[in-house]
Design an enzyme around this catalytic site. Structure first.
Site, short mmCIF file in Angstrom:
data_model
loop_
_atom_site.label_atom_id
_atom_site.label_comp_id
_atom_site.label_asym_id
_atom_site.label_seq_id
_atom_site.Cartn_x
_atom_site.Cartn_y
_atom_site.Cartn_z
N SER A 138 -3.72 2.63 -8.20
CA SER A 138 -4.40 3.94 -8.59
C SER A 138 -5.46 3.77 -9.91
CB SER A 138 -3.56 5.11 -8.66
OG SER A 138 -4.32 6.38 -9.17
N ASN A 188 0.77 -1.32 0.07
CA ASN A 188 0.08 0.14 -0.20
C ASN A 188 0.88 1.34 -0.06
OD1 ASN A 188 -2.36 1.63 1.05
ND2 ASN A 188 -1.07 2.03 2.70
N TYR A 218 4.24 10.15 -11.45
CA TYR A 218 3.22 9.17 -10.58
C TYR A 218 2.59 8.24 -11.49
CZ TYR A 218 -0.89 8.31 -7.65
OH TYR A 218 -1.67 7.43 -6.86
#
Ligand SMILES: NC(=O)c1ccc[n+]([C@@H]2O[C@H](COP(=O)([O-])OP(=O)(O)OC[C@H]3O[C@@H](n4cnc5c(N)ncnc54)[C@H](OP(=O)(O)O)[C@@H]3O)[C@@H](O)[C@H]2O)c1
Length: 140
Positions: free
Chosen positions: A109, A53, A124
């Site tokens: 994500s 995570n 990202y």
């Protein structure tokens, strides 16, 4: 799946989604090994499950050329190397490979699944794409 007495390693357990997952795992009776800030050596015996995570997004919405190199290195180090090496650790030191079983749960994500909806997410986004590719290959 019963979580009672499973040995679960949680990356990024201190706050946010990781903390919420950890509380629920505790309620379900899992044995918890928690990574708060520094990377864990899997010296705690066999690991049954990894909650991968830990992660972060830095600098958005700045464009790639405006990002600070330190932030880029932190993001790739955490979202790529941290993610990958934690998996390596539970497969080898954690004994999943030897026992032929184990659970790898990733928290990533939705940006990994599509083109980014706004500029400034290049690193990202790329790290989340890495996680998808790595996980797909590993599953195979
Ligand atoms: N919340 C969202 O809307 C959202 C959306 C998409 C994806 N995500 C992803 O989902 C995950 C959890 O999100 P969140 O909202 O709960 O994030 P958060 O509140 O910022 O928590 C992130 C966790 O990751 C840990 N972490 C960050 N960098 C680390 C490093 N270099 N080494 C070890 N641990 C590190 C932090 O540890 P410390 O507490 O020790 O700093 C923290 O426990 C992250 O990977 C995040 O990128 C979240």
């Amino acid at each position: 799946m019963s979580l009672k007495n499973m040995n679960v390693l949680v990356m990024g357990a201190g706050i946010g989604i990781g903390a919420a997952i950890t509380r629920r795992l505790a309620q379900e009776g899992a044995n918890l090994i928690l990574l708060l800030t520094h990377r864990a050596q899997a010296e705690s015996g066999p690991i049954d499950a990894l909650i991968n995570n830990a992660g972060l997004a830095l600098g958005a919405p700045a464009a790639f050329s405006d990002l600070k190199i330190r932030g880029v290195v932190t993001m790739t180090g955490t979202n790529i190397n941290g993610y990958m090496l934690a998996t390596y650790a539970v497969l080898n030191d954690g004994g999943m490979r030897e026992r032929g079983k184990g659970t790898l749960l990733k928290v990533t994500s939705t940006t990994a699944l599509d083109d980014p909806p706004f500029p400034g997410e290049s690193i990202y986004h790329a790290t989340r794409r890495f996680q998808e590719g790595f996980t797909d290959a590993l599953r195979t």
